[in-house]
Design an enzyme around this catalytic site. Structure first.
Site, mmCIF file in Angstrom:
data_model
loop_
_atom_site.group_PDB
_atom_site.id
_atom_site.type_symbol
_atom_site.label_atom_id
_atom_site.label_comp_id
_atom_site.label_asym_id
_atom_site.label_seq_id
_atom_site.Cartn_x
_atom_site.Cartn_y
_atom_site.Cartn_z
ATOM 1 N N ARG A 1 57.067 49.899 29.397
ATOM 2 C CA ARG A 1 57.606 49.743 30.586
ATOM 3 C C ARG A 1 59.688 50.023 31.249
ATOM 4 O O ARG A 1 59.668 49.088 31.468
ATOM 5 C CB ARG A 1 57.775 48.057 29.850
ATOM 6 C CG ARG A 1 56.134 47.409 29.353
ATOM 7 C CD ARG A 1 56.225 46.325 29.604
ATOM 8 N NE ARG A 1 56.998 45.527 28.486
ATOM 9 C CZ ARG A 1 57.538 44.958 27.648
ATOM 10 N NH1 ARG A 1 56.861 43.289 28.763
ATOM 11 N NH2 ARG A 1 58.284 44.406 26.923
ATOM 12 N N LYS B 1 51.112 45.136 29.240
ATOM 13 C CA LYS B 1 52.033 46.177 30.456
ATOM 14 C C LYS B 1 51.362 45.823 31.414
ATOM 15 O O LYS B 1 52.323 45.918 33.207
ATOM 16 C CB LYS B 1 52.271 47.792 29.260
ATOM 17 C CG LYS B 1 52.958 48.358 30.025
ATOM 18 C CD LYS B 1 52.059 49.394 31.387
ATOM 19 C CE LYS B 1 52.713 50.398 32.678
ATOM 20 N NZ LYS B 1 53.317 51.783 31.275
ATOM 21 N N ASN C 1 52.624 44.755 35.330
ATOM 22 C CA ASN C 1 53.097 45.760 36.716
ATOM 23 C C ASN C 1 51.970 45.302 37.757
ATOM 24 O O ASN C 1 52.210 44.846 38.697
ATOM 25 C CB ASN C 1 52.541 47.072 36.670
ATOM 26 C CG ASN C 1 53.498 47.532 36.301
ATOM 27 O OD1 ASN C 1 55.007 47.450 35.985
ATOM 28 N ND2 ASN C 1 53.465 49.080 35.449
ATOM 29 N N ARG D 1 62.412 30.191 36.803
ATOM 30 C CA ARG D 1 62.795 29.608 38.628
ATOM 31 C C ARG D 1 61.435 30.540 39.055
ATOM 32 O O ARG D 1 61.368 31.922 38.313
ATOM 33 C CB ARG D 1 64.358 29.917 38.814
ATOM 34 C CG ARG D 1 65.142 28.851 38.238
ATOM 35 C CD ARG D 1 66.622 29.650 38.693
ATOM 36 N NE ARG D 1 67.774 28.129 38.602
ATOM 37 C CZ ARG D 1 68.330 27.592 38.614
ATOM 38 N NH1 ARG D 1 67.615 26.931 39.992
ATOM 39 N NH2 ARG D 1 68.533 26.841 38.609
ATOM 40 N N GLY E 1 56.010 52.134 46.049
ATOM 41 C CA GLY E 1 55.241 53.363 45.307
ATOM 42 C C GLY E 1 55.774 53.689 44.431
ATOM 43 O O GLY E 1 55.615 52.473 43.345
ATOM 44 N N CYS F 1 53.388 54.096 38.846
ATOM 45 C CA CYS F 1 53.067 52.812 37.620
ATOM 46 C C CYS F 1 52.485 51.972 38.437
ATOM 47 O O CYS F 1 51.063 51.243 38.658
ATOM 48 C CB CYS F 1 54.296 51.829 36.798
ATOM 49 S SG CYS F 1 54.880 53.168 35.938
ATOM 50 N N LYS G 1 48.979 52.143 41.142
ATOM 51 C CA LYS G 1 47.623 52.641 40.217
ATOM 52 C C LYS G 1 47.294 51.693 38.867
ATOM 53 O O LYS G 1 46.173 51.410 38.859
ATOM 54 C CB LYS G 1 47.874 54.145 39.422
ATOM 55 C CG LYS G 1 48.829 53.921 38.014
ATOM 56 C CD LYS G 1 48.808 55.526 37.524
ATOM 57 C CE LYS G 1 49.363 55.364 36.144
ATOM 58 N NZ LYS G 1 50.889 54.809 35.922
#
Length: 308
Positions: free
Chosen positions: A20, A73, A77, A117, A128, A131, A134
């Site tokens: 990550r 994971k 993203n 918060r 871009g 990760c 996609k």
């Protein structure tokens, strides 16, 4: 290994630890971010957890299975991509009301919520890298194979994929305000990478923004001190300028599309003799503070940001 007669959980262990790390900060984050571990069995998880604790002193977050670890994971993203899409649409709303999206986001993020918060990220030229472009689709596909239709992922991806064209149109609008037709204009694009302070060009949103400008007839000059010139030529179809001065010479617009440390030290007043008289600055990812924007205007530039 099981085809050779061994049994997982008895003869060998198996654990999945999804990566990550952020581009440009991997070594620091390797020692600071929690490591997710999902083992095939409790013994596998324990062995993997001990590996990370002894090897790096890492904080470990244990999941009940490899599938849980991978979903965590992908959810990370998905959240980032969706949050940026929220910021990008909020920027468009702010622009329609002629208010500054950065001011709105700072005010919004001041409220406590849950254990933290509200945390709206910042808008920009697009998303871009390998990760965020996609991983949400991987989750969308896996969910669909399990009979679940995820509508938020495709909506967020559509928003973020639209930002390079929106940024290019902002540039064309500023050129029009200065009385410059696209085919008569020169734009210096400062920063080509998909992220600030990295030279990574994978899936960079700057590429489609440049393509849109060129299709409109604009003479585009490229400059990014962190990128490899051969990669720039492969992805953008032209050789980058060797220096900042060469890139901005005669420019009708300076497009700040990746804001590296070197660019933060630019004295724009010293560039006035190199750029065109009515030069615009279009902020695609610098998020310049208000005093910096005022300084640009005092120096004779016009300024336009995404949602600003």
């Amino acid at each position: 290994m099981e085809s050779g007669g061994l049994t997982c959980g008895e003869d060998f262990g198996l654990a999945f630890c999804p990566e990550r790390l952020s581009q440009g900060a991997a070594l620091d984050e390797l020692r600071s971010l929690p490591v997710i571990v999902g083992g095939w069995c409790r013994e596998s998880s324990s062995a993997a957890e001990e590996f990370w604790r002894r090897g790096l002193g890492a904080h470990v977050v244990s999941c009940s299975s490899p599938e849980s670890a991978e979903l965590a994971k992908l959810a990370n993203n998905w959240w980032v991509d969706h949050n940026i899409a929220l910021a990008n649409e909020l920027a468009q709303v702010c622009a329609s009301f002629d208010v500054d999206v950065i001011e709105v986001i700072e005010a919004t993020n001041s409220i406590p919520k849950g254990n933290g918060r509200v945390n709206i990220l910042l808008p920009g030229v697009g998303v871009g890298g390998s990760c965020l472009t996609k991983d949400p689709w991987m989750l969308w596909r896996a969910a669909r194979e399990n009979g679940v239709d995820l509508e938020m992922i495709s909506a967020a991806r559509k928003v973020n994929d639209s930002m390079p064209e929106l940024t290019a149109r902002l540039i064309l609008d500023e050129l029009a305000r200065a009385g410059r037709a696209p085919e008569e204009a020169r734009v210096a694009v400062l920063g080509l990478a998909f992220k600030n302070d990295t030279g990574d060009l994978r899936e960079t949103p700057v590429a489609p923004a440049v393509a849109y400008l060129r299709a409109a007839g604009v003479d585009v000059r490229l400059y990014d001190p962190l990128t490899e010139p051969t990669e720039v030529e492969r992805i953008f179809g032209s050789t980058p300028c060797a220096s900042l001065d060469a890139a901005v010479e005669g420019a009708d617009c300076l497009a700040l599309l990746a804001w590296h440390g070197e660019f933060r030290r630019i004295d724009f007043t010293l560039l006035r003799d190199k750029v065109a008289p009515n030069c615009a600055v279009v902020d695609g990812r610098a998020h310049l503070p208000v005093p910096a924007v005022e300084s640009l205007r005092e120096a004779g530039y016009s300024y336009r940001g995404i949602g600003r």
